[in-house]
Write a protein that holds these residues in place. Structure first.
Motif, PDB file in Angstrom:
ATOM      1  N   GLU A  65     -38.845  19.306 -36.220  1.00 57.86           N
ATOM      2  CA  GLU A  65     -38.304  20.622 -36.557  1.00 57.86           C
ATOM      3  C   GLU A  65     -39.059  21.693 -35.791  1.00 57.86           C
ATOM      4  O   GLU A  65     -40.284  21.630 -35.662  1.00 57.86           O
ATOM      5  N   LEU A  66     -38.311  22.664 -35.285  1.00 58.39           N
ATOM      6  CA  LEU A  66     -38.882  23.798 -34.566  1.00 58.39           C
ATOM      7  C   LEU A  66     -38.559  25.051 -35.359  1.00 58.39           C
ATOM      8  O   LEU A  66     -37.391  25.335 -35.620  1.00 58.39           O
ATOM      9  N   GLU A  67     -39.589  25.782 -35.770  1.00 57.75           N
ATOM     10  CA  GLU A  67     -39.396  26.991 -36.557  1.00 57.75           C
ATOM     11  C   GLU A  67     -39.946  28.189 -35.798  1.00 57.75           C
ATOM     12  O   GLU A  67     -40.914  28.056 -35.044  1.00 57.75           O
ATOM     13  N   GLY A  68     -39.335  29.333 -35.988  1.00 56.08           N
ATOM     14  CA  GLY A  68     -39.826  30.555 -35.376  1.00 56.08           C
ATOM     15  C   GLY A  68     -38.839  31.116 -34.373  1.00 56.08           C
ATOM     16  O   GLY A  68     -37.697  30.677 -34.281  1.00 56.08           O
ATOM     17  N   LYS A  69     -39.329  32.093 -33.592  1.00 57.17           N
ATOM     18  CA  LYS A  69     -38.485  32.737 -32.588  1.00 57.17           C
ATOM     19  C   LYS A  69     -39.019  32.385 -31.212  1.00 57.17           C
ATOM     20  O   LYS A  69     -40.217  32.530 -30.942  1.00 57.17           O
ATOM     21  N   PHE A  70     -38.112  31.943 -30.354  1.00 57.57           N
ATOM     22  CA  PHE A  70     -38.487  31.537 -29.006  1.00 57.57           C
ATOM     23  C   PHE A  70     -37.259  31.611 -28.121  1.00 57.57           C
ATOM     24  O   PHE A  70     -36.135  31.589 -28.600  1.00 57.57           O
ATOM     25  N   GLY A  71     -37.488  31.717 -26.824  1.00 58.65           N
ATOM     26  CA  GLY A  71     -36.399  31.895 -25.866  1.00 58.65           C
ATOM     27  C   GLY A  71     -35.623  30.637 -25.520  1.00 58.65           C
ATOM     28  O   GLY A  71     -34.402  30.625 -25.606  1.00 58.65           O
ATOM     29  N   PRO A  72     -36.299  29.551 -25.111  1.00 57.35           N
ATOM     30  CA  PRO A  72     -35.549  28.351 -24.738  1.00 57.35           C
ATOM     31  C   PRO A  72     -34.786  27.782 -25.935  1.00 57.35           C
ATOM     32  O   PRO A  72     -35.118  28.044 -27.083  1.00 57.35           O
ATOM     33  N   THR A  73     -33.784  26.979 -25.663  1.00 57.37           N
ATOM     34  CA  THR A  73     -33.030  26.358 -26.752  1.00 57.37           C
ATOM     35  C   THR A  73     -33.899  25.323 -27.461  1.00 57.37           C
ATOM     36  O   THR A  73     -34.869  24.819 -26.897  1.00 57.37           O
ATOM     37  N   ARG A  74     -33.523  25.003 -28.661  1.00 60.14           N
ATOM     38  CA  ARG A  74     -34.246  23.974 -29.424  1.00 60.14           C
ATOM     39  C   ARG A  74     -34.239  22.647 -28.664  1.00 60.14           C
ATOM     40  O   ARG A  74     -35.241  21.941 -28.627  1.00 60.14           O
ATOM     41  N   GLU A  75     -33.115  22.341 -28.072  1.00 58.94           N
ATOM     42  CA  GLU A  75     -33.008  21.076 -27.332  1.00 58.94           C
ATOM     43  C   GLU A  75     -33.960  21.059 -26.143  1.00 58.94           C
ATOM     44  O   GLU A  75     -34.590  20.040 -25.858  1.00 58.94           O
ATOM     45  N   ASP A  76     -34.082  22.194 -25.432  1.00 57.92           N
ATOM     46  CA  ASP A  76     -35.016  22.269 -24.300  1.00 57.92           C
ATOM     47  C   ASP A  76     -36.450  22.026 -24.765  1.00 57.92           C
ATOM     48  O   ASP A  76     -37.212  21.323 -24.091  1.00 57.92           O
ATOM     49  N   LEU A  77     -36.819  22.591 -25.893  1.00 55.54           N
ATOM     50  CA  LEU A  77     -38.183  22.393 -26.390  1.00 55.54           C
ATOM     51  C   LEU A  77     -38.380  20.986 -26.940  1.00 55.54           C
ATOM     52  O   LEU A  77     -39.451  20.401 -26.790  1.00 55.54           O
ATOM     53  N   ARG A  78     -37.368  20.424 -27.577  1.00 55.50           N
ATOM     54  CA  ARG A  78     -37.490  19.046 -28.088  1.00 55.50           C
ATOM     55  C   ARG A  78     -37.740  18.060 -26.954  1.00 55.50           C
ATOM     56  O   ARG A  78     -38.432  17.067 -27.136  1.00 55.50           O
ATOM     57  N   ARG A  79     -37.163  18.327 -25.795  1.00 48.92           N
ATOM     58  CA  ARG A  79     -37.326  17.413 -24.655  1.00 48.92           C
ATOM     59  C   ARG A  79     -38.774  17.328 -24.173  1.00 48.92           C
ATOM     60  O   ARG A  79     -39.156  16.311 -23.614  1.00 48.92           O
ATOM     61  N   VAL A  80     -39.571  18.373 -24.358  1.00 46.96           N
ATOM     62  CA  VAL A  80     -40.947  18.337 -23.876  1.00 46.96           C
ATOM     63  C   VAL A  80     -41.905  17.698 -24.877  1.00 46.96           C
ATOM     64  O   VAL A  80     -43.034  17.365 -24.526  1.00 46.96           O
ATOM     65  N   VAL A  81     -41.464  17.502 -26.104  1.00 50.69           N
ATOM     66  CA  VAL A  81     -42.299  16.894 -27.137  1.00 50.69           C
ATOM     67  C   VAL A  81     -42.271  15.375 -26.960  1.00 50.69           C
ATOM     68  O   VAL A  81     -41.199  14.783 -26.869  1.00 50.69           O
ATOM     69  N   PRO A  82     -43.449  14.734 -26.903  1.00 49.29           N
ATOM     70  CA  PRO A  82     -43.480  13.285 -26.675  1.00 49.29           C
ATOM     71  C   PRO A  82     -43.133  12.438 -27.908  1.00 49.29           C
ATOM     72  O   PRO A  82     -43.225  11.219 -27.848  1.00 49.29           O
ATOM     73  N   LEU A  83     -42.724  13.060 -28.992  1.00 51.48           N
ATOM     74  CA  LEU A  83     -42.274  12.333 -30.179  1.00 51.48           C
ATOM     75  C   LEU A  83     -40.755  12.340 -30.228  1.00 51.48           C
ATOM     76  O   LEU A  83     -40.124  13.284 -29.763  1.00 51.48           O
ATOM     77  N   ALA A  84     -40.189  11.294 -30.811  1.00 55.76           N
ATOM     78  CA  ALA A  84     -38.744  11.235 -30.996  1.00 55.76           C
ATOM     79  C   ALA A  84     -38.463  10.552 -32.332  1.00 55.76           C
ATOM     80  O   ALA A  84     -39.231   9.680 -32.754  1.00 55.76           O
ATOM     81  N   PRO A  85     -37.380  10.937 -32.988  1.00 52.91           N
ATOM     82  CA  PRO A  85     -37.038  10.253 -34.239  1.00 52.91           C
ATOM     83  C   PRO A  85     -36.929   8.741 -34.009  1.00 52.91           C
ATOM     84  O   PRO A  85     -36.361   8.289 -33.022  1.00 52.91           O
ATOM     85  N   GLY A  86     -37.545   8.005 -34.929  1.00 52.26           N
ATOM     86  CA  GLY A  86     -37.538   6.549 -34.830  1.00 52.26           C
ATOM     87  C   GLY A  86     -38.799   5.982 -34.200  1.00 52.26           C
ATOM     88  O   GLY A  86     -39.074   4.796 -34.318  1.00 52.26           O
ATOM     89  N   ASP A  87     -39.599   6.828 -33.544  1.00 45.94           N
ATOM     90  CA  ASP A  87     -40.853   6.376 -32.938  1.00 45.94           C
ATOM     91  C   ASP A  87     -41.932   6.253 -34.004  1.00 45.94           C
ATOM     92  O   ASP A  87     -41.921   6.994 -34.988  1.00 45.94           O
ATOM     93  N   PRO A  88     -42.909   5.376 -33.777  1.00 43.65           N
ATOM     94  CA  PRO A  88     -44.082   5.385 -34.656  1.00 43.65           C
ATOM     95  C   PRO A  88     -44.824   6.707 -34.487  1.00 43.65           C
ATOM     96  O   PRO A  88     -44.936   7.225 -33.372  1.00 43.65           O
TER      97      PRO A  88
END
Length: 170
Positions: A65-88
């Motif tokens: 989950e991404l909370e707050g105000k930011f310029g890039p889309t949520r999807e753009d920011l999710r792509r840079v996070v090394p975690l993904a649903p289903g991962d340990p």
């Protein structure tokens, strides 16, 4: 229990071998449901060997989950996070995600982005929700030049001076 027993390569009544022990550990880790696996063997007075396989459940990422105000889309920011649903879940990856989001925001012109990570654990089903609270801050049109990567044999100051930029920061 039946599913786990199918993953244990150690067979009762046969000599305990390194191959079976390693196969058991490899099979259990391969499910990605365990953060640690240990095999303990104890020689009994009868001459038999008692083998105990210890398992530590791994928390699985349920959501990011991404909370707050930011310029890039949520999807753009999710792509840079090394975690993904289903991962340990891995605490180091949570911190790496914080740094990655801050770098992305900085690259998009946010001068002093702040990201606070939080891991919300659900002990009932061994899942975790990674929450990033983002304060992108002010976006500048121009900031001091920065160099992403090694600049050797030059220093960052030398390169900035050689660029002869005729722009004022801000």
């Amino acid at each position: 229990r039946d599913e786990l027993e199918d993953l244990v390569a150690i067979v009762a009544g046969r000599p305990l071998t390194e191959e079976e022990t390693a196969g058991t550990i490899r099979n259990l880790y391969g499910t990605r449901r365990f953060s640690n696996v240990a095999v303990d063997a104890e020689l009994l007075e009868s001459g038999e060997v008692r083998v105990i396989v210890y398992l530590w459940r791994a928390y699985i990422v349920r959501a990011i989950e991404l909370e707050g105000k930011f310029g890039p889309t949520r999807e753009d920011l999710r792509r840079v996070v090394p975690l993904a649903p289903g991962d340990p879940f891995n605490a180091a990856s949570l911190e790496s995600g914080t740094a990655a989001i801050e770098r992305r925001l900085f690259a998009d012109g946010y001068v002093d982005p702040q990201v606070e990570p939080e891991a919300v654990f659900d002990a009932m089903d061994f899942t975790v929700t990674a929450v990033y609270r983002i304060a992108a801050g002010e976006r500048a049109r121009i900031t001091e030049p920065y160099f992403d990567g090694p600049t050797a044999p030059f220093t960052a100051a030398d390169l900035a001076k050689r660029a002869k930029l005729k722009l004022d920061a801000g």
